[in-house]
Design a protein around this motif. Sequence first.
Motif, PDB file in Angstrom:
ATOM      1  N   SER A  68       0.848  -1.186   0.000  1.00 22.25           N
ATOM      2  CA  SER A  68       0.000   0.000   0.000  1.00 22.25           C
ATOM      3  C   SER A  68       0.887   1.240   0.000  1.00 22.25           C
ATOM      4  N   PRO A  69       0.377   2.398  -0.444  1.00 23.34           N
ATOM      5  CA  PRO A  69       1.207   3.607  -0.519  1.00 23.34           C
ATOM      6  C   PRO A  69       1.781   4.065   0.822  1.00 23.34           C
ATOM      7  N   ASP A  70       1.094   3.741   1.935  1.00 22.66           N
ATOM      8  CA  ASP A  70       1.613   4.132   3.249  1.00 22.66           C
ATOM      9  C   ASP A  70       2.450   3.035   3.887  1.00 22.66           C
ATOM     10  N   ALA A  71       2.674   1.944   3.167  1.00 15.68           N
ATOM     11  CA  ALA A  71       3.501   0.814   3.616  1.00 15.68           C
ATOM     12  C   ALA A  71       2.918   0.077   4.816  1.00 15.68           C
ATOM     13  N   SER A 112      -3.809   1.858  -5.866  1.00 13.27           N
ATOM     14  CA  SER A 112      -3.797   3.220  -6.393  1.00 13.27           C
ATOM     15  C   SER A 112      -2.977   4.099  -5.451  1.00 13.27           C
ATOM     16  N   PRO A 113      -2.344   5.158  -5.959  1.00 18.06           N
ATOM     17  CA  PRO A 113      -1.492   6.000  -5.113  1.00 18.06           C
ATOM     18  C   PRO A 113      -2.211   6.667  -3.947  1.00 18.06           C
ATOM     19  N   ASP A 114      -3.529   6.870  -4.069  1.00 14.13           N
ATOM     20  CA  ASP A 114      -4.279   7.466  -2.959  1.00 14.13           C
ATOM     21  C   ASP A 114      -4.793   6.420  -1.976  1.00 14.13           C
ATOM     22  N   ALA A 115      -4.447   5.157  -2.212  1.00 12.42           N
ATOM     23  CA  ALA A 115      -4.801   4.029  -1.329  1.00 12.42           C
ATOM     24  C   ALA A 115      -6.304   3.780  -1.257  1.00 12.42           C
ATOM     25  N   PRO A 157       2.256   6.439 -10.706  1.00 12.20           N
ATOM     26  CA  PRO A 157       2.415   7.177  -9.446  1.00 12.20           C
ATOM     27  C   PRO A 157       1.460   8.351  -9.270  1.00 12.20           C
ATOM     28  N   ASP A 158       0.989   8.954 -10.371  1.00  9.62           N
ATOM     29  CA  ASP A 158       0.042  10.068 -10.233  1.00  9.62           C
ATOM     30  C   ASP A 158      -1.409   9.607 -10.208  1.00  9.62           C
ATOM     31  N   SER A 310       9.026  -1.543  -1.024  1.00 13.47           N
ATOM     32  CA  SER A 310       8.066  -0.769  -0.241  1.00 13.47           C
ATOM     33  C   SER A 310       8.235   0.719  -0.492  1.00 13.47           C
ATOM     34  N   PRO A 311       7.187   1.506  -0.253  1.00 15.56           N
ATOM     35  CA  PRO A 311       7.364   2.959  -0.194  1.00 15.56           C
ATOM     36  C   PRO A 311       8.252   3.296   1.004  1.00 15.56           C
TER      37      PRO A 311
END
Length: 317
Positions: A68-71, A112-115, A157-158, A310-311
């Motif tokens: 996930s984007p927040d890891a 998705s980048p916004d999770a 990423p966008d 990971s992010p």
Amino acid sequence: MKRIGLTVVAILLVASSMFSQYAIISETKIVFASYRDGNHEIYIMDTDGRNQTNLTNNPANDEYPSWSPDAKKIAFGSTKVFNAEVYIMNADGSDQTRLTDNPAFDAYPSWSPDAKKIAFASERDGNMNVYIMNTDGSNQTRLTNNPAHDVKPQWSPDGKKIAFQTTRHGKEEIYVMNSDGINETRLTNNPAWDGCLSWSPDGKKIAFASKRDDDPNSEIFYGNSEIYVMNADGSNQTRLTNDPSFDMAPSWSPDGKKIAFYSLRNDVSPEKDERWWYEMNAEIYVMNADGSEQKNITNNPAYDGYPFWSPLLKDLE
């Protein structure tokens, strides 16, 4: 002077309060799939290969992990219910929860980048198509509608694009589309196999695997596959690895400086090779984004594959 000193103290106290809410850690992790336990499990390790830890630890096959984007979460595919479904778990392996519930094959999740969404591929329509759903599994919606197989979607990423691999032209090619499924555009155009893509963190490049350097008359899939990189519009396709073995599944580091991938270059094939792919000795490598300094970070006789970087691990509280 006293007033200035008090002001500085006040600023430091406010800053200390702010940073106490965010545990910022510069290190990252790599999650991957391994067959070292006699079935596929999801493992995690440091980016130098240390501290390899089994996260899933069950008799099913668990594969294709995605951070996930927040890891904080990892999505993955699993056969826990005898057919492949998409699951989600905490980054420590706890709270494993099924998101899809369909008798067909569901796998290859991508956040998705916004999770808020997860893209995945499903065979529920008789062939593989790209779908998206909310991260709780609701609102599963098909994006592609083609009689070919569309698999392994990866969100840009966008958040505006989703790239995927497809058999629309025989062997796999890489396509990109808007995140709502419109404006499908072909990026690679090669008679050989192209797939297993990964966006660079700035969204300007896509790394992928290609068999264009293999013997075109060979019927052995596990021949010469190399890691390539191209611009996000498909231009300037450039080879990064140059090894006669099978290099596959690149994954960019969050700072864009490294790429992880897996390779069969350590595998010793018997005289008559009738093994399944997961019985081969695949190892995970890390290299610079220009292809230099390729280094093996796993050292296990079993299959280790599909690494996913990971992010940055931050905002952990």
